[in-house]
Design an enzyme around this catalytic site. Structure first.
Site, PDB file in Angstrom:
ATOM      1  N   ASN A  17      -9.850  -0.789  22.609  1.00  0.00           N
ATOM      2  CA  ASN A  17     -10.351   0.541  22.209  1.00  0.00           C
ATOM      3  C   ASN A  17     -11.467   1.004  23.134  1.00  0.00           C
ATOM      4  O   ASN A  17     -11.536   2.183  23.498  1.00  0.00           O
ATOM      5  CB  ASN A  17     -10.835   0.521  20.753  1.00  0.00           C
ATOM      6  CG  ASN A  17      -9.686   0.647  19.782  1.00  0.00           C
ATOM      7  OD1 ASN A  17      -9.130   1.725  19.597  1.00  0.00           O
ATOM      8  ND2 ASN A  17      -9.283  -0.476  19.193  1.00  0.00           N
ATOM      9  N   MET A  93     -18.018  -7.016  15.475  1.00  0.00           N
ATOM     10  CA  MET A  93     -17.763  -7.852  14.291  1.00  0.00           C
ATOM     11  C   MET A  93     -19.053  -8.205  13.537  1.00  0.00           C
ATOM     12  O   MET A  93     -19.255  -9.351  13.132  1.00  0.00           O
ATOM     13  CB  MET A  93     -17.030  -9.133  14.709  1.00  0.00           C
ATOM     14  CG  MET A  93     -15.691  -8.862  15.376  1.00  0.00           C
ATOM     15  SD  MET A  93     -14.611  -7.818  14.360  1.00  0.00           S
ATOM     16  CE  MET A  93     -14.140  -9.012  13.117  1.00  0.00           C
ATOM     17  N   ARG A  94     -19.881  -7.200  13.353  1.00  0.00           N
ATOM     18  CA  ARG A  94     -21.178  -7.459  12.742  1.00  0.00           C
ATOM     19  C   ARG A  94     -21.596  -6.195  11.990  1.00  0.00           C
ATOM     20  O   ARG A  94     -21.400  -5.091  12.494  1.00  0.00           O
ATOM     21  CB  ARG A  94     -22.142  -7.746  13.891  1.00  0.00           C
ATOM     22  CG  ARG A  94     -23.481  -8.215  13.575  1.00  0.00           C
ATOM     23  CD  ARG A  94     -24.164  -8.677  14.862  1.00  0.00           C
ATOM     24  NE  ARG A  94     -23.586  -9.917  15.354  1.00  0.00           N
ATOM     25  CZ  ARG A  94     -23.783 -11.105  14.783  1.00  0.00           C
ATOM     26  NH1 ARG A  94     -24.555 -11.219  13.735  1.00  0.00           N
ATOM     27  NH2 ARG A  94     -23.194 -12.180  15.275  1.00  0.00           N
ATOM     28  N   ASN A 110     -17.110   4.354  13.323  1.00  0.00           N
ATOM     29  CA  ASN A 110     -16.347   3.099  13.411  1.00  0.00           C
ATOM     30  C   ASN A 110     -14.857   3.394  13.299  1.00  0.00           C
ATOM     31  O   ASN A 110     -14.460   4.409  12.733  1.00  0.00           O
ATOM     32  CB  ASN A 110     -16.759   2.158  12.275  1.00  0.00           C
ATOM     33  CG  ASN A 110     -16.056   0.813  12.331  1.00  0.00           C
ATOM     34  OD1 ASN A 110     -15.887   0.227  13.400  1.00  0.00           O
ATOM     35  ND2 ASN A 110     -15.622   0.304  11.186  1.00  0.00           N
ATOM     36  N   HIS A 112     -11.281   1.464  11.927  1.00  0.00           N
ATOM     37  CA  HIS A 112     -10.863   0.319  11.121  1.00  0.00           C
ATOM     38  C   HIS A 112      -9.333   0.326  10.979  1.00  0.00           C
ATOM     39  O   HIS A 112      -8.745   1.379  10.727  1.00  0.00           O
ATOM     40  CB  HIS A 112     -11.523   0.385   9.737  1.00  0.00           C
ATOM     41  CG  HIS A 112     -11.187  -0.781   8.886  1.00  0.00           C
ATOM     42  ND1 HIS A 112     -11.782  -2.023   9.066  1.00  0.00           N
ATOM     43  CD2 HIS A 112     -10.283  -0.933   7.881  1.00  0.00           C
ATOM     44  CE1 HIS A 112     -11.263  -2.876   8.200  1.00  0.00           C
ATOM     45  NE2 HIS A 112     -10.363  -2.244   7.465  1.00  0.00           N
TER      46      HIS A 112
END
Ligand code: GRF
Length: 189
Positions: A17, A93-94, A110, A112
């Site tokens: 991405n 990943m946080r 974000n 998802h």
């Protein structure tokens, strides 16, 4: 002509991405400039991609800081030095904490790999397949302090390839790479 909005992309993994967004900035499909790629994983493949595209990398590993606030303040300092206006999460990943979120109100986005609010968190494609859904998808949303809970900006459905996490993930990635650049192009401008 006004300056393009400055983006930092946060990523921890493969970075497909990130690369799609960086290419969209080059072709001006996305009228923005990626001034920084922020990662918590210096060995992640996304770092190779950033290097190849000559995008500066800022690595911040929380374990190297005395507290999560100190970690986030250090990240914010580098964002401020690069004059970053938007934070774009792409496989980071946080969970972001209050220090960063409060510094960028409604300016953190974000992507998802599910139709939220279904299947938040890790392994969203696996969760969808285990639940036996026939259609899953992609969501672009604003980030708040929850896990994939912020206001939804865009969604697109993707048919599940029954029994195959890998093939469904590939189909999702194809949609992600198009949807993220188009959504950001509209949202940011
Ligand atoms: C994507 O599926 C994205 O939706 C999720 O993490 C994955 C990152 O993939 N947040 P990549 O690293 O961009 O290839």
């Amino acid at each position: 002509m006004s300056a393009k909005p400055k983006i930092a992309v946060f990523a921890s993994g493969n970075g497909s991405n990130f690369e799609a967004l960086a290419k969209a900035c080059q072709t001006e499909e996305l009228g923005a400039e990626i001034v920084l790629m922020v990662t918590d994983k210096p060995d992640a493949y996304v770092c190779n991609r950033a290097q190849e595209m000559a995008i500066p990398i800022a690595t911040f590993q929380p374990k190297k800081f005395e507290s999560s606030t100190a970690f986030e303040r250090a990240v914010l300092k580098s964002l401020s030095e690069a004059k970053v206006e938007w934070i774009v999460l792409a496989g980071y990943m946080r969970l972001l904490g209050k220090t960063i979120i409060d510094a960028y109100p409604s300016k953190i986005v974000n992507i998802h790999p599910s139709l939220l609010p279904s299947f938040p968190g890790k392994d969203a494609v696996k969760q969808a397949i285990q639940h036996g859904v026939k259609v899953t998808g992609v969501t672009v949303h604003l980030v708040d302090e929850g896990m994939d809970t912020g206001p939804i900006i865009a969604q697109q459905a993707v048919e599940v390839v029954v029994g195959s996490i890998q093939q469904t993930t590939e189909a999702i990635h194809i949609v992600e790479h198009e949807l993220y650049k188009k959504t950001l192009a509209e949202f940011i401008s």
